[in-house]
Design a protein around this motif. Sequence first.
Motif, PDB file in Angstrom:
ATOM      1  N   THR A  74      36.568  33.348  43.937  1.00  0.00           N
ATOM      2  CA  THR A  74      37.755  32.536  43.638  1.00  0.00           C
ATOM      3  C   THR A  74      38.276  31.792  44.864  1.00  0.00           C
ATOM      4  O   THR A  74      39.024  30.834  44.718  1.00  0.00           O
ATOM      5  CB  THR A  74      38.896  33.420  43.073  1.00  0.00           C
ATOM      6  N   PHE A 115      31.785  37.908  40.269  1.00  0.00           N
ATOM      7  CA  PHE A 115      32.546  38.903  39.502  1.00  0.00           C
ATOM      8  C   PHE A 115      32.554  40.304  40.093  1.00  0.00           C
ATOM      9  O   PHE A 115      33.459  41.068  39.793  1.00  0.00           O
ATOM     10  CB  PHE A 115      32.092  38.954  38.034  1.00  0.00           C
ATOM     11  N   ALA A 172      28.070  38.164  35.338  1.00  0.00           N
ATOM     12  CA  ALA A 172      29.093  37.293  34.736  1.00  0.00           C
ATOM     13  C   ALA A 172      29.339  37.675  33.281  1.00  0.00           C
ATOM     14  O   ALA A 172      30.488  37.747  32.829  1.00  0.00           O
ATOM     15  CB  ALA A 172      28.674  35.837  34.844  1.00  0.00           C
ATOM     16  N   ALA A 210      33.171  39.150  32.910  1.00  0.00           N
ATOM     17  CA  ALA A 210      34.229  38.382  32.248  1.00  0.00           C
ATOM     18  C   ALA A 210      34.941  39.203  31.159  1.00  0.00           C
ATOM     19  O   ALA A 210      36.173  39.304  31.168  1.00  0.00           O
ATOM     20  CB  ALA A 210      33.666  37.078  31.692  1.00  0.00           C
ATOM     21  N   PHE A 256      37.029  41.932  32.723  1.00  0.00           N
ATOM     22  CA  PHE A 256      38.246  41.402  33.352  1.00  0.00           C
ATOM     23  C   PHE A 256      39.313  41.098  32.294  1.00  0.00           C
ATOM     24  O   PHE A 256      40.490  41.383  32.488  1.00  0.00           O
ATOM     25  CB  PHE A 256      37.902  40.154  34.167  1.00  0.00           C
ATOM     26  N   PHE A 257      38.873  40.507  31.157  1.00  0.00           N
ATOM     27  CA  PHE A 257      39.810  40.267  30.049  1.00  0.00           C
ATOM     28  C   PHE A 257      40.450  41.580  29.604  1.00  0.00           C
ATOM     29  O   PHE A 257      41.660  41.652  29.373  1.00  0.00           O
ATOM     30  CB  PHE A 257      39.077  39.635  28.852  1.00  0.00           C
TER      31      PHE A 257
END
Length: 356
Positions: free
Chosen positions: A105, A284, A339, A343, A346-347
Amino acid sequence: MHFDHGQVPAEYKQYIGRKALFVLVMACGLAAVLVVAISLGAANISVSSVTKSLLGMVTTKQVEIIVWNIRLPQALAAMIAGGGLAVAGAVMQSILRNPLGSPFTLGISHAAAFGAALSVMVLGGGIMTSSNVGAVSIINPYVTTASAFVFSISASLLIIGVTRTRGATPEVMVLTGVALGAFFTAGTMFLQFFADDMQLAAMVFWTFGDTARATWTELAFIATVTLFCVVYFFSNSWNYNAIDAGDETAKGLGVRVGHVRLTGMLLASMLTAVVIAFLGIIGFVGLVVPHMVRRVIGSDHRFLLPACMLVGAVLLLFSDTVARLVLAPHVLPVSVLTAFLGAPAFFWLIIRGGRR
């Protein structure tokens, strides 16, 4: 509660014991996953044969070659990269006091991708060579690696330079990183637009994180840098705990906040740059693992950092093994799998965090 100075309260012993137990369990889990990962592949080897070979006991020549020349370097690369990226992410999140702090990020990964693309395009670093599986190979891997490293470190220094002129606030660091990420992504797309088919294939191939690239020599270099950075981070665990309580509190406790923040950022960036430069972009891990571990054992960096290192190593080694086997004989790039796994995880963390 009254107790003698020499006596440790039972609650504190229990508090420490739980965290230490988690770290110990993850260490044992990593050893088990390593043996299983090495045993699985096109030629399956029994777990007992792998264990004997790793312990230096006598096995067949075929087992020795498969274990030591093919699978062990790849497994160690996954472990070191996963552990290093997870620790770097945990440190960045702490010193920036931002849950989104991670190499991916902050634009460091994008800078490395631009450096690799520039090497392929301008320095003749990559070309597509035909083989049985039509693989792409990088002709000058060291030139490409050096270029990726230089740009990722330059991005880190630029972030630090901006924060020194504007004051090293976490917000300024994160915003600078986001802007740099966008800039380098645009630069990579610009190079790809003018690249021919062979150059474009080499650029795209490089961005796929691939733990099979590392030779023993490269592995030794990555491991040395990782060890140096990790030892520094571990020795500053108390400082990171103090910064978590707020800058003013940390300064009141005698922590040189600006120095700790800048040095930590530089070393975390250097560690990331080395891993990415040799193995490609693996996203990630540095973002998700620290959040997962914090939910289990809390934010005490004396335990958080070792636990992140072990969980990151287990996660990437597991992902790498699945990536090797899921589409066999084709090998899926491990970055695609991280990834896909990262993802949704993380959600889930975000949704669970909102419910607390």
